[in-house]
Design a protein around this motif. Structure first.
Motif, short mmCIF file in Angstrom:
data_model
loop_
_atom_site.label_atom_id
_atom_site.label_comp_id
_atom_site.label_asym_id
_atom_site.label_seq_id
_atom_site.Cartn_x
_atom_site.Cartn_y
_atom_site.Cartn_z
N MET A 167 0.84 -1.20 0.00
CA MET A 167 0.00 0.00 0.00
C MET A 167 0.87 1.24 0.00
N SER A 168 0.48 2.23 -0.76
CA SER A 168 1.33 3.42 -0.82
C SER A 168 1.09 4.28 0.42
N ALA A 169 2.17 5.03 0.79
CA ALA A 169 2.11 5.88 1.97
C ALA A 169 1.27 7.13 1.71
N ILE A 170 1.24 7.55 0.46
CA ILE A 170 0.51 8.78 0.14
C ILE A 170 -0.15 8.63 -1.23
N THR A 171 -1.39 9.07 -1.35
CA THR A 171 -2.11 8.94 -2.61
C THR A 171 -1.92 10.18 -3.48
N ARG A 172 -2.28 10.03 -4.75
CA ARG A 172 -2.16 11.16 -5.68
C ARG A 172 -3.09 12.30 -5.25
N ASP A 173 -4.27 11.96 -4.73
CA ASP A 173 -5.20 12.99 -4.27
C ASP A 173 -4.63 13.78 -3.09
N GLU A 174 -3.94 13.04 -2.21
CA GLU A 174 -3.31 13.72 -1.07
C GLU A 174 -2.22 14.68 -1.55
N VAL A 175 -1.46 14.26 -2.57
CA VAL A 175 -0.41 15.13 -3.11
C VAL A 175 -1.04 16.36 -3.74
N ALA A 176 -2.16 16.19 -4.43
CA ALA A 176 -2.86 17.34 -5.02
C ALA A 176 -3.30 18.31 -3.92
N HIS A 177 -3.75 17.76 -2.80
CA HIS A 177 -4.16 18.59 -1.66
C HIS A 177 -2.95 19.34 -1.09
N LEU A 196 1.17 25.71 -4.89
CA LEU A 196 1.95 25.31 -6.06
C LEU A 196 0.96 24.82 -7.12
N ALA A 197 0.85 25.56 -8.22
CA ALA A 197 -0.07 25.18 -9.30
C ALA A 197 0.60 24.13 -10.17
N LEU A 198 0.46 22.84 -9.80
CA LEU A 198 1.15 21.77 -10.52
C LEU A 198 0.27 21.20 -11.63
N THR A 199 0.94 20.72 -12.69
CA THR A 199 0.22 20.06 -13.78
C THR A 199 -0.09 18.62 -13.39
N ASP A 200 -0.95 17.96 -14.15
CA ASP A 200 -1.28 16.56 -13.87
C ASP A 200 -0.04 15.67 -13.94
N ASP A 201 0.81 15.92 -14.95
CA ASP A 201 2.04 15.13 -15.07
C ASP A 201 2.92 15.30 -13.84
N GLU A 202 3.04 16.55 -13.39
CA GLU A 202 3.87 16.81 -12.20
C GLU A 202 3.30 16.10 -10.98
N LEU A 203 1.97 16.11 -10.84
CA LEU A 203 1.35 15.44 -9.69
C LEU A 203 1.66 13.94 -9.70
N ASP A 204 1.60 13.32 -10.88
CA ASP A 204 1.93 11.89 -10.98
C ASP A 204 3.36 11.65 -10.53
N HIS A 205 4.26 12.48 -11.04
CA HIS A 205 5.69 12.35 -10.76
C HIS A 205 5.97 12.52 -9.27
N TYR A 206 5.45 13.60 -8.68
CA TYR A 206 5.71 13.86 -7.26
C TYR A 206 5.03 12.83 -6.36
N ALA A 207 3.88 12.31 -6.78
CA ALA A 207 3.20 11.30 -5.96
C ALA A 207 4.08 10.07 -5.80
N THR A 208 4.71 9.63 -6.89
CA THR A 208 5.61 8.48 -6.83
C THR A 208 6.82 8.78 -5.94
N GLN A 209 7.44 9.95 -6.15
CA GLN A 209 8.65 10.28 -5.39
C GLN A 209 8.35 10.49 -3.90
N LEU A 210 7.28 11.24 -3.61
CA LEU A 210 6.96 11.50 -2.20
C LEU A 210 6.60 10.21 -1.48
N ASP A 211 5.97 9.30 -2.19
CA ASP A 211 5.64 8.01 -1.59
C ASP A 211 6.91 7.29 -1.12
#
Lengths: 496, 99
Positions: B1-11, B18-33
């Motif tokens: 199970m991931s530690a943090i979801t993409r929705d949480e990263v968007a929040h 930080l006005a992030l693009t969808d691609d950036e959100l995907d990228h940071y979600a993986t890294q922050l996890d």
């Protein structure tokens, strides 16, 4: 011998004696910069005329008989995170591109008063967040030992400038190792003073409970002279320590460690450490013993959780500190077309102005501080911080200083860790505990790794306000190794 | 199970302005996890009775006398501003149309 090969102490003495002018010394270094900067790229900002104007002013002050310090007329490069009123200050971020501070940092102000001449502003990881200087929004900096390698970070422009003989001295800031790690991988001396021993006023904040300005030099005495020139209590910094500056210059001139008790940190060796780093480290530990010190192994079990604790505490503080970049009072503003709200402009500006590592850390810190996670992450990291301070206290009951390798590996290749934040963070494994506890710590060169011929650093850690012990041990190591090598490790920048 | 979801990263991105693009959100979600999983190691440390440290040194509030001192001139204070009007910082609208 050409002026750029002299030590800062020698240059200061020559200028004071009138053998050479501050202008001539500045010109020699500006010429060297013009020659090697296309390869090294250590600087973000150079303005020959501003530098020469400062040098002319110092020459005039000396001619008028003004009593200046031992570094009067000596050139210095500043990490571009120190505010300078006559040069731009950007923290290597697009959000501050071209910004000119209305005032000087205390460190730069004191160095101006002492007659040092500013060669320019050096590159860094954006807002000092990184270990390779690749996170600069402008360009990477190249290690003078091997131009395909990083010069360390975050103060990598300052370490590269000194190692490339572009400057005899430079300033840096150390939040998790950002002076010691770049010093180690470029074969020079770097010192993180006791937290609060050098003023943070006018330095762009990253993590305020950890940020510590300090010196880079090619030898221990030069580092001590610079350390002494900018240190001491500053009423403008509320965490400045109101105590006398440790006698670091005297210690750097006293390379005698007979009878000193030196602790080897058990947790910082073995798996994950490059063989060539451990070989040089083990040799220098034997050397310390042969110089009359008593060497014992010391266990600091909490040091193994220092890295995760740091990567909660530092991002938490950064998420708060960097809130000031709001597109309202200074710096970049994006998307203000008359229809968007301040909040929308803020979010567009911060997205355009901050690089990826800064965004990662702001979001990580925001996460660690948010309700529901605060106790498990930030609160728990603060408890680990207490445990680390206790480990240091217990160790210093037994020994006068602690030693370890400064870094687990020598300089890595540019690009090698750029897309892997966790691999990058490991570069600070050995340096972080001293930041969390506020202790003094130094890196001195201790040789070249056999497998790649790149420099290895020895870290010397000392209790709060015992910075002089780092200089005493550092000077002893330097003297003994230089007699073995027949001169300094860095005789010339090998790849230039 | 991931530690943090993409929705949480968007929040988090919204909270962080930080006005992030969808691609950036995907990228940071993986890294922050990956990063959160690594830093979560602090929770394994037994520290119930350990007091937290916010600072390395035992410093408390430092005060100075409440006296008027020289400070920046308006020109200096405004020298880096993105937009200035009548000796003041000019900012985008901060209230909604209705306000």
């Amino acid at each position: 011998m050409s002026l750029i090969r002299k030590t800062a102490a020698e240059l200061g003495a020559m200028i004071a004696a009138g053998d050479v002018s501050a202008v001539e010394v500045a010109e020699a270094h500006l010429d060297r910069m013009a020659e090697v900067e296309p390869k090294v790229k250590a600087f973000l900002h150079v303005d020959r005329e501003v530098t020469l104007e400062q040098a002319r002013a110092v020459d005039a002050r000396l001619r008028a008989g003004e009593k200046l310090g031992p570094l009067a007329g000596v050139p210095i490069a500043h990490k571009d995170i120190f505010s300078t009123h006559d040069m731009p200050t950007t923290a290597a971020s697009k959000i501050l591109e071209g910004w000119r501070p209305p005032y000087d940092a205390t460190v730069t102000k004191r160095l101006r008063e002492a007659g040092l001449v500013f060669l320019g502003k050096t590159n860094l990881d954006e807002f000092a967040m990184g270990s390779s200087t690749e996170n600069s929004a402008y360009h990477p900096t190249h290690n003078p030992w091997d131009l395909t390698k990083v010069p360390g970070g975050s103060s990598g422009g300052s370490s590269a400038a000194v190692a490339a003989y572009e400057a005899p001295l430079s300033t840096g800031t150390d939040t998790g190792g950002s002076i010691r790690q770049p010093a180690a991988v470029t074969g020079i001396v770097g010192m993180k003073p006791t937290y609060g021993g050098s003023s943070r006023y006018g330095i762009i904040a990253f993590a305020s409970s950890l940020d510590t300005p300090g010196p880079f030099a090619r030898n221990v005495l030069d580092a001590a002279l610079l350390h002494e020139a900018f240190s001491g209590h500053d009423p403008m910094d509320s965490t400045s320590v109101d105590a006398p500056v440790p006698s670091v210059v005297e210690a750097a001139k006293s390379p005698d460690i007979a009878g000193m008790r030196i602790g080897v940190v058990k947790e910082f060796s073995g798996e994950g450490y490059q063989a060539g780093v451990l070989a040089r480290y083990n040799e220098v530990v034997k050397l310390l013993e042969s110089l009359g010190a008593t060497v014992v192994e010391v266990s600091c079990p909490s040091f193994t959780t220092a890295l995760p604790a740091y990567y909660l505490i530092a991002p938490s503080e950064c998420s708060s500190n960097l809130a000031r970049f709001d597109a309202m009072r200074y710096g970049l503003r994006v998307g203000d077309d008359g229809t968007r709200s301040a909040e929308e402009v803020m979010a567009l500006t911060r997205a355009a102005g901050f690089g990826p590592e800064v965004k990662r850390r702001i979001m990580l810190g925001t996460y660690a501080l948010s309700s529901g996670y605060y106790d498990a992450y930030y609160g728990q990291a603060q408890k680990v911080r207490t445990l680390i301070a206790r480990d240091f206290e217990a160790a210093y009951q037994q020994v006068d200083v602690l030693v370890s390798p400064t870094t687990p590996t020598t300089a890595f290749a540019i690009g090698e860790r750029a897309d892997d934040p966790m691999a990058m963070y490991l570069a600070d494994l050995c340096t972080i505990p001293s930041n969390l506890a506020g202790n003094a710590a130094m890196s001195v060169p201790c040789g070249l790794a056999d497998e790649d011929g790149l420099p290895v650093g020895l870290q010397i850690m000392a209790p709060v306000l015992a910075d002089d012990r780092c200089y005493r041990v550092g000077a002893a190591v330097e003297k003994a190794l230089e007699s073995r090598w027949g001169g300094p490790l860095l005789k010339e920048a090998p790849s230039l | 199970m991931s530690a943090i979801t993409r929705d949480e990263v968007a929040h988090l991105a919204r909270l962080s302005r930080l006005a992030l693009t969808d691609d950036e959100l995907d990228h940071y979600a993986t890294q922050l996890d990956a990063i959160i999983e690594a830093v979560a190691k602090v929770s394994e440390v037994a520290a119930e009775d350990v007091p937290p440290s916010s600072h390395a040194l035992p410093l408390t509030n430092v005060f100075r006398a409440d006296e008027v001192r020289q400070s920046l001139t308006p020109e200096q204070a405004l020298s880096g501003a993105p937009a200035v009007e009548d000796d003041r910082f000019q900012v985008p609208r901060i209230l909604g149309e209705e306000a």
